[in-house]
Motif scaffolding. Structure first.
Motif, short mmCIF file in Angstrom:
data_model
loop_
_atom_site.label_atom_id
_atom_site.label_comp_id
_atom_site.label_asym_id
_atom_site.label_seq_id
_atom_site.Cartn_x
_atom_site.Cartn_y
_atom_site.Cartn_z
N HIS A 109 0.87 -1.17 0.00
CA HIS A 109 0.00 0.00 0.00
C HIS A 109 0.91 1.22 0.00
CE1 HIS A 109 -3.47 -2.51 0.68
NE2 HIS A 109 -2.81 -3.11 1.65
N THR A 110 0.88 1.96 -1.08
CA THR A 110 1.84 3.06 -1.25
C THR A 110 1.37 4.37 -0.64
OG1 THR A 110 0.93 3.60 -3.42
CG2 THR A 110 2.80 2.07 -3.35
N LEU A 111 0.09 4.52 -0.33
CA LEU A 111 -0.40 5.82 0.15
C LEU A 111 0.35 6.33 1.38
CD1 LEU A 111 -2.36 8.14 -0.27
CD2 LEU A 111 -3.98 6.91 1.18
N PRO A 112 0.56 5.50 2.43
CA PRO A 112 1.33 6.04 3.57
C PRO A 112 2.74 6.48 3.19
CG PRO A 112 0.27 3.96 4.16
CD PRO A 112 0.08 4.15 2.69
N PHE A 113 3.36 5.76 2.27
CA PHE A 113 4.71 6.12 1.83
C PHE A 113 4.70 7.33 0.90
CE2 PHE A 113 5.16 1.67 3.05
CZ PHE A 113 6.27 1.75 3.87
N ASP A 114 3.61 7.54 0.16
CA ASP A 114 3.49 8.73 -0.68
C ASP A 114 3.34 9.98 0.18
OD1 ASP A 114 3.64 7.21 -2.96
OD2 ASP A 114 1.47 7.10 -3.25
N ILE A 115 2.68 9.84 1.32
CA ILE A 115 2.43 10.97 2.21
C ILE A 115 3.61 11.25 3.14
CG2 ILE A 115 0.95 11.74 4.11
CD1 ILE A 115 -1.32 10.17 2.79
N LEU A 116 4.39 10.22 3.46
CA LEU A 116 5.45 10.33 4.46
C LEU A 116 6.41 11.51 4.27
CD1 LEU A 116 6.81 9.07 6.98
CD2 LEU A 116 8.20 7.72 5.39
N PRO A 117 7.00 11.73 3.09
CA PRO A 117 7.94 12.86 2.96
C PRO A 117 7.29 14.21 3.24
CG PRO A 117 8.17 11.39 1.09
CD PRO A 117 6.97 10.93 1.85
N TYR A 118 6.05 14.36 2.83
CA TYR A 118 5.37 15.64 3.04
C TYR A 118 4.95 15.81 4.49
CZ TYR A 118 5.58 15.57 -1.96
OH TYR A 118 6.05 15.51 -3.25
N ALA A 119 4.58 14.74 5.15
CA ALA A 119 4.26 14.81 6.58
C ALA A 119 5.50 15.16 7.39
CB ALA A 119 3.66 13.48 7.05
N VAL A 120 6.62 14.55 7.05
CA VAL A 120 7.88 14.85 7.75
C VAL A 120 8.30 16.29 7.47
CG1 VAL A 120 10.33 14.27 7.85
CG2 VAL A 120 8.63 12.45 7.86
N MET A 121 8.10 16.77 6.24
CA MET A 121 8.44 18.17 5.93
C MET A 121 7.54 19.13 6.69
SD MET A 121 11.00 18.96 4.06
CE MET A 121 11.87 17.75 5.00
N LEU A 122 6.29 18.76 6.90
CA LEU A 122 5.39 19.60 7.70
C LEU A 122 5.91 19.72 9.12
CD1 LEU A 122 2.71 21.16 7.81
CD2 LEU A 122 1.63 19.02 8.51
N LEU A 123 6.36 18.61 9.70
CA LEU A 123 6.96 18.65 11.03
C LEU A 123 8.26 19.46 11.04
CD1 LEU A 123 6.42 14.97 12.19
CD2 LEU A 123 5.28 17.00 13.07
N TRP A 124 9.06 19.29 9.99
CA TRP A 124 10.34 20.00 9.88
C TRP A 124 10.13 21.52 9.83
CZ3 TRP A 124 15.27 18.69 10.44
CH2 TRP A 124 16.27 19.47 9.87
N VAL A 125 9.19 21.96 9.00
CA VAL A 125 8.90 23.39 8.87
C VAL A 125 8.25 23.91 10.15
CG1 VAL A 125 7.52 25.08 7.57
CG2 VAL A 125 8.79 23.31 6.36
N SER A 126 7.40 23.09 10.77
CA SER A 126 6.80 23.49 12.05
C SER A 126 7.88 23.68 13.11
CB SER A 126 5.80 22.44 12.52
OG SER A 126 4.76 22.30 11.60
N GLY A 127 8.85 22.79 13.15
CA GLY A 127 9.97 22.94 14.08
C GLY A 127 10.75 24.21 13.82
N PHE A 128 10.92 24.54 12.56
CA PHE A 128 11.61 25.78 12.20
C PHE A 128 10.83 27.00 12.70
CE2 PHE A 128 12.61 29.13 9.02
CZ PHE A 128 13.97 29.20 9.23
N ALA A 129 9.51 26.98 12.50
CA ALA A 129 8.68 28.09 12.97
C ALA A 129 8.71 28.20 14.49
CB ALA A 129 7.24 27.90 12.48
N VAL A 130 8.66 27.07 15.19
CA VAL A 130 8.72 27.08 16.65
C VAL A 130 10.06 27.66 17.10
CG1 VAL A 130 8.89 25.57 18.68
CG2 VAL A 130 7.06 25.24 17.01
N MET A 131 11.15 27.30 16.44
CA MET A 131 12.46 27.82 16.78
C MET A 131 12.50 29.35 16.62
SD MET A 131 16.17 26.94 15.07
CE MET A 131 15.76 27.67 13.51
N LEU A 132 11.95 29.84 15.51
CA LEU A 132 11.95 31.28 15.28
C LEU A 132 11.10 32.01 16.31
CD1 LEU A 132 11.77 31.47 11.39
CD2 LEU A 132 13.76 31.79 12.85
N VAL A 133 9.95 31.45 16.65
CA VAL A 133 9.09 32.07 17.68
C VAL A 133 9.78 32.05 19.03
CG1 VAL A 133 6.92 31.79 18.96
CG2 VAL A 133 6.93 31.62 16.46
N TRP A 134 10.43 30.95 19.36
CA TRP A 134 11.14 30.81 20.63
C TRP A 134 12.25 31.87 20.73
CZ3 TRP A 134 15.39 26.77 21.70
CH2 TRP A 134 15.75 26.81 23.04
#
Length: 137
Positions: A109-134
Motif C-alpha cells: 500500500h503506497t499511500l502512507p509512503f506517498d504521504i510520508l515525505p510531506y508529513a515529515v516536511m510539515l513537522l520540519w517546517v513546524s519545528g523551524f517556525a517554533v524555533m523562530l518564535v522561541w
C-alpha cells in the motif's frame, strides 16, 4: 584500444546541467554544495563561541541558513526511505503496468509512503517556525 563513453548531459562537476531534466536534483545538489561551506563556517563559529564571545545573532543566523540548506537533503532522504519501503513504487519511474503488477505481487500500500515525505516536511517546517518564535520571545 579503449572505448570512451560520453555523457551527453555534461560532466558531474557541472550541476547546472541538471536544470534541463531534473530541477529537483539541481536544487538538491546546489543546496548540498553550499551547505558544505556553510556547515564548516557554522561549526567553527560554534567552537569559537565556547572560548570567545560570538554574538548570539550570528549563531542564530547561521542556524537558520544551515536549517534551510539541509531541508532538501532531508526531504530526499525521507523520499528514499519511502522508495525502499515500497520497492520503488512510491516516487519510482515505473510504467503503470509495472506498478499495478508489483502492487498485486507484493501487496504494497503506497499511500502512507506517498504521504510520508510531506508529513515529515510539515513537522520540519513546524519545528523551524517554533524555533523562530522561541528566539523572538
Amino acid at each position: 584500444m579503449e572505448k570512451k563513453l560520453y555523457d551527453m548531459r555534461g560532466g558531474q562537476g557541472r550541476i547546472h546541467r541538471l536544470v534541463n531534466f531534473d530541477i529537483e536534483g539541481f536544487v538538491h545538489m546546489l543546496f548540498f554544495r553550499v551547505l558544505i561551506f556553510a556547515s564548516i563556517i557554522y561549526g567553527v563559529l560554534l567552537l569559537l563561541s565556547f572560548v570567545t564571545f560570538i554574538p548570539a545573532t550570528l549563531i542564530k543566523l547561521f542556524t537558520v541558513v544551515v536549517w534551510i540548506l539541509i531541508t532538501p537533503q532531508f526531504f530526499e532522504s525521507v523520499k528514499m526511505i519511502s522508495m525502499m519501503g515500497t520497492r520503488g513504487l512510491s516516487y519510482g519511474h515505473f510504467s503503470q503496468e509495472r506498478i499495478i503488477l508489483d502492487k498485486a505481487k507484493y501487496k504494497v500500500h503506497t499511500l502512507p509512503f506517498d504521504i510520508l515525505p510531506y508529513a515529515v516536511m510539515l513537522l520540519w517546517v513546524s519545528g523551524f517556525a517554533v524555533m523562530l518564535v522561541w528566539w523572538s520571545i
